[in-house]
Design a protein around this motif. Structure first.
Motif, PDB file in Angstrom:
ATOM      1  N   ILE A  51       0.808  -1.228   0.000  1.00  0.00           N
ATOM      2  CA  ILE A  51       0.000   0.000   0.000  1.00  0.00           C
ATOM      3  C   ILE A  51       0.838   1.274   0.000  1.00  0.00           C
ATOM      4  CG2 ILE A  51      -1.970  -1.111   1.146  1.00  0.00           C
ATOM      5  CD1 ILE A  51      -1.034   0.218   3.772  1.00  0.00           C
ATOM      6  N   ASP A 237      -5.705   4.827   4.137  1.00  0.00           N
ATOM      7  CA  ASP A 237      -5.055   3.747   3.389  1.00  0.00           C
ATOM      8  C   ASP A 237      -4.974   2.461   4.200  1.00  0.00           C
ATOM      9  OD1 ASP A 237      -4.279   5.286   0.995  1.00  0.00           O
ATOM     10  OD2 ASP A 237      -2.992   6.385   2.403  1.00  0.00           O
ATOM     11  N   ARG A 313       3.175  -0.207  -3.665  1.00  0.00           N
ATOM     12  CA  ARG A 313       2.146  -0.681  -4.595  1.00  0.00           C
ATOM     13  C   ARG A 313       2.792  -1.121  -5.899  1.00  0.00           C
ATOM     14  NH1 ARG A 313      -0.226   4.131  -2.601  1.00  0.00           N
ATOM     15  NH2 ARG A 313       0.488   5.233  -4.472  1.00  0.00           N
TER      16      ARG A 313
END
Length: 314
Positions: A51, A237, A313
């Protein structure tokens, strides 16, 4: 039926009931004994989450929750101290640290090795108030309620101990930290189980106004749906929570029977995505490290800390 035959049949039924009662009692004793053993079988759950913005990471986050410390818990204290060997980049404590009025100092001592690392924290109800003896069946009627005359715990002393180590208090607050060159924006709330949450938003300058890479992490004790909805809709997030104890007493092959909040029981422990208005946010619910001192058992739900490795990511 003759009287003698009837009496014999009654005796036979009575013996059967006595055997069934004895077997049930033995099973209960065995389950309780197993639960007392399992509550000290501490494990580390590891998760990987891609992430982070491209070019950053990895960042190792140690998630602690629901320690429910009681003086004299030497095995738990030693295990907590040993977690410093993981060398996390960040420690996140999602509350319910205490289960006794005299637990603050021994808890701080056991966490001292971990408090050399950056950390953030929020409280749970068992940082404010001591647990009380209650009927376990009450949990099946819905989330537990705050007792009318609760015994207060020394939350100010615990908060001060965390703060003096450098850990950041996120009780209805937001703040940013720099971790391995990345700005991580935190937003935390007071315990939703007591309906004390007040949303502080994100640190100023990050709401659609800052093009620099950053990560938004929400920290909460009890993962009520209204709170998960808010943070997911507000652009988190990652959300970190505890409170559920993973169900504490679970059925093998099925899982938790209760979550002590309005979260579906299949979400009572683990890493799952939460959806809101077309957006999803990963939520890690810790199964917790301890229990109330009045219900010191765990079945099919070992106490856990969680190590999340955050990566870029793809």
């Amino acid at each position: 039926m003759e009287a003698s035959a009837l009496a014999g049949r009654v005796r036979h039924i009575g013996r059967g009931l006595a055997v069934a009662t004895a077997v049930g009692a033995a099973g209960g004793v065995a389950a309780a004994g197993y639960g007392l053993w399992e509550k000290n079988q501490f494990v580390l759950r590891e998760e990987n989450l891609p992430i982070l913005p491209p070019g950053f990471g990895p960042i190792r986050v140690l998630h602690l929750s629901d320690i429910h410390f009681v003086p004299g818990q030497r095995r738990k204290a030693d295990w907590l101290a040993s977690l410093a060997g993981l060398k996390p980049d960040l420690v996140v404590n999602t509350g319910d640290n205490l289960s006794h009025v005299k637990a603050v100092e021994p808890l701080l001592e056991s966490l001292r090795p971990l408090m050399t690392f950056p950390g953030v924290f929020v409280p749970g109800s068992n940082d404010y108030f001591a647990p009380r003896l209650k009927n376990p069946a009450a949990y099946f009627r819905g989330p537990s309620l705050r007792p009318k005359s609760p015994e207060k715990l020394d939350w100010p002393r615990l908060r001060s101990g965390f703060g003096m180590s450098g850990w950041v208090d996120l009780t209805n607050r937001c703040q940013s930290l720099i971790l391995k060159g990345l700005r991580v924006d935190f937003s935390g709330v007071d315990d939703p189980h007591l309906r004390l949450e007040r949303y502080a938003g994100w640190p100023r300058g990050t709401s659609g106004q800052d093009a620099n890479p950053h990560l938004r992490v929400a920290v909460v004790h009890a993962p009520y749906q209204r709170v998960l909805d808010h943070f997911t809709g507000d652009g988190a997030d990652l959300i970190l929570a505890g409170h559920t104890h993973g169900g504490q007493i679970c059925v093998p092959g099925y899982g938790a029977l209760v979550a002590n909040c309005d979260l579906p029981t299949w979400r009572a422990k683990g890493l799952n995505d939460w959806g809101r208005d077309g957006r999803t946010t990963p939520v890690n619910v810790s199964g917790g490290i301890g229990t109330s001192r009045f219900a010191p058992v765990r079945i099919a739900c070992k106490p856990e800390a969680v190590l999340l490795t955050l990566t870029a990511r793809p």
